[in-house]
Design an enzyme around this catalytic site. Structure first.
Site, PDB file in Angstrom:
ATOM      1  CE1 TYR A 286      -9.040 140.139  51.089  1.00  0.00           C
ATOM      2  CE2 TYR A 286      -7.957 139.507  53.137  1.00  0.00           C
ATOM      3  CZ  TYR A 286      -7.993 140.273  51.987  1.00  0.00           C
ATOM      4  OH  TYR A 286      -7.011 141.170  51.744  1.00  0.00           O
TER       5      TYR A 286
ATOM      6  CG  ASN B 156     -10.059 147.443  49.520  1.00  0.00           C
ATOM      7  OD1 ASN B 156      -9.112 147.316  50.298  1.00  0.00           O
ATOM      8  ND2 ASN B 156     -10.113 146.810  48.369  1.00  0.00           N
TER       9      ASN B 156
ATOM     10  CG  HIS C 233      -4.783 148.387  49.397  1.00  0.00           C
ATOM     11  ND1 HIS C 233      -5.987 147.735  49.324  1.00  0.00           N
ATOM     12  CD2 HIS C 233      -4.691 149.145  48.264  1.00  0.00           C
ATOM     13  CE1 HIS C 233      -6.606 148.084  48.194  1.00  0.00           C
ATOM     14  NE2 HIS C 233      -5.840 148.923  47.541  1.00  0.00           N
ATOM     15  CG  ASP C 234       0.306 146.991  47.044  1.00  0.00           C
ATOM     16  OD1 ASP C 234      -0.523 146.417  46.293  1.00  0.00           O
ATOM     17  OD2 ASP C 234       0.906 148.045  46.735  1.00  0.00           O
ATOM     18  CG  HIS C 235      -2.422 141.003  49.499  1.00  0.00           C
ATOM     19  ND1 HIS C 235      -3.375 140.104  49.086  1.00  0.00           N
ATOM     20  CD2 HIS C 235      -3.109 142.039  50.040  1.00  0.00           C
ATOM     21  CE1 HIS C 235      -4.590 140.580  49.359  1.00  0.00           C
ATOM     22  NE2 HIS C 235      -4.441 141.755  49.920  1.00  0.00           N
TER      23      HIS C 235
ATOM     24  CG  ASP D  46      -4.108 143.384  53.167  1.00  0.00           C
ATOM     25  OD1 ASP D  46      -4.967 143.803  52.398  1.00  0.00           O
ATOM     26  OD2 ASP D  46      -3.297 144.135  53.750  1.00  0.00           O
TER      27      ASP D  46
ATOM     28  CG  HIS E  45      -3.512 147.540  45.359  1.00  0.00           C
ATOM     29  ND1 HIS E  45      -4.619 147.378  44.558  1.00  0.00           N
ATOM     30  CD2 HIS E  45      -3.533 146.517  46.237  1.00  0.00           C
ATOM     31  CE1 HIS E  45      -5.274 146.292  44.945  1.00  0.00           C
ATOM     32  NE2 HIS E  45      -4.632 145.755  45.960  1.00  0.00           N
TER      33      HIS E  45
ATOM     34  CG  HIS F 114      -6.807 148.774  53.938  1.00  0.00           C
ATOM     35  ND1 HIS F 114      -6.318 147.548  54.340  1.00  0.00           N
ATOM     36  CD2 HIS F 114      -7.179 148.633  52.637  1.00  0.00           C
ATOM     37  CE1 HIS F 114      -6.410 146.701  53.324  1.00  0.00           C
ATOM     38  NE2 HIS F 114      -6.922 147.324  52.279  1.00  0.00           N
TER      39      HIS F 114
END
Ligand SMILES: *[C@@H]1O[C@H](CO)[C@@H](O)[C@H](O)[C@H]1NC(C)=O
Ligand SMILES: *[C@@H]1O[C@H](CO)[C@@H](O)[C@H](O)[C@H]1NC(C)=O
Length: 322
Positions: A78, A106, A240-242, A42, A214, A205
């Site tokens: 991003y 995603n 995915h979860d930061h 991420d 999430h 991911h």
């Protein structure tokens, strides 16, 4: 006649199976029989949100551990830029001039996926390898020590298909979706079953177990997790979860490791999780290192200053118990 029919049937089956086999790369371990790597996820925000600090520490830690490669858990770009590892700190650190293995997140599916997967990127930067799903096997002489299974998890998530109101996704190459997912699951299951590696590590991911904003990805819990459990994998590594996070499963030996702290973090959301499973949760930026030998795995999480936040290790006998 009957025999011939069976024969034809077998050929057809073989064709279906072989056409779906995942691309596989093989590499040797270092001479001391170990393998070290860093995991970032991420990121791709051109240095913003402490990304440059993370990159700088990766250079330092990478040097100390003499890393063999870097894994990116996705959301690599991003913005619409496709220049990849363009943060100067990724370029100046000699320890990071190694292979980068990446899956798609995603956000990557909101851009031009084919461009991210295309050899053009790899030609721009030889370190970069990103495919939808693939396998890397690491050997030490005749011994298969560690096998990594990179899995494309974005197509599993229903909501990207049901309410894509705010975002446009590039689904070219994965439709019809049901067939894509069922082939992928079959491939991963088969590859895991056939693996002789001491350590089996799966990278995707999306989360499977997470206390972050999430949370668990239900589709993966239902469809992918049973395959991972049945095949006794050791680590599931995701982004995915930061945040940085380590959850130990009580139903299996799997360690769930979230490395999503590559840039924007500090969301301020931590959901309750069973304390006996939650080994570590950090809402901020950082990176994870993993060292693998035939008998041991050592995991360390670091913050943006390079301070150690959490450590974990496990070992296995050199030979199977029988
Ligand atoms: C950068 O990292 C420091 C130390 O963890 C933190 O205090 C700060 O809020 C971070 N900045 C951003 C923009 O996330
Ligand atoms: C973890 O590492 C420590 C220090 O090297 C070692 O003493 C311990 O036996 C290891 N634990 C496992 C389970 O491998």
């Amino acid at each position: 006649m009957g025999l011939q029919l069976v024969f034809i049937g077998t050929i057809a089956l073989c064709l279906v199976v072989s056409s779906a086999v995942l691309e596989r790369f093989e590499q040797a371990l270092k001479q001391d029989g170990s393998l070290s790597f860093l995991v970032i996820g991420d990121w791709g925000r051109k240095g913003a949100y402490n990304q440059s600090k993370v990159a700088f520490q990766m250079g330092v830690i990478g040097q100390q551990l003499d890393i063999d490669f870097v894994i990116s858990t996705g959301d690599n770009f991003y913005d619409s830029g496709l220049t990849g590892i363009d943060d100067p700190d990724f370029d100046t650190a000699s320890s990071l001039q190694k292979q980068w293995y990446s899956v798609l997140g995603n956000h990557d599916y909101r851009g031009n996926v084919e461009a991210q997967l295309s050899p053009v990127l790899t030609n721009l930067d030889k370190r970069w390898l990103c495919l939808r799903s693939f396998i890397c096997l690491f050997t030490f002489f005749v011994s298969e020590v560690a096998e990594f299974f990179f899995v494309d998890t974005t197509p599993f998530v229903d909501k990207y298909f049901i309410e894509p109101k705010d975002h446009v996704y590039d689904w070219s190459g994965i439709l019809p979706r049901k067939q894509y997912i069922s082939n992928l699951l079959k491939d991963v299951d088969l590859a895991l079953q056939q693996s002789n590696a001491k350590w089996k590590i799966v990278v995707g991911h999306h989360t499977i177990r997470s206390a972050g904003v999430h949370g668990n990805t239900d589709e993966l819990v239902k469809q992918l997790l049973p395959i991972l459990e049945a095949n006794n994998i050791d680590l599931y590594i995701n982004g995915h979860d930061h945040c940085l996070q380590h959850i130990s499963s009580f139903d299996s030996a799997i360690q769930f490791l979230t490395c999503g702290g590559g840039s924007k973090a500090w969301r301020g959301v931590v959901n309750w999780w069973k304390p006996e499973e939650m080994k570590f949760y950090y809402d901020g930026q950082g990176v994870m290192s993993v060292k693998v030998t035939e008998t041991e795995i050592d995991i360390v999480f670091y913050d943006v200053y390079g301070h150690v936040l959490h450590k974990w290790n496990t070992s296995k006998q050199l030979h199977a118990s029988w």
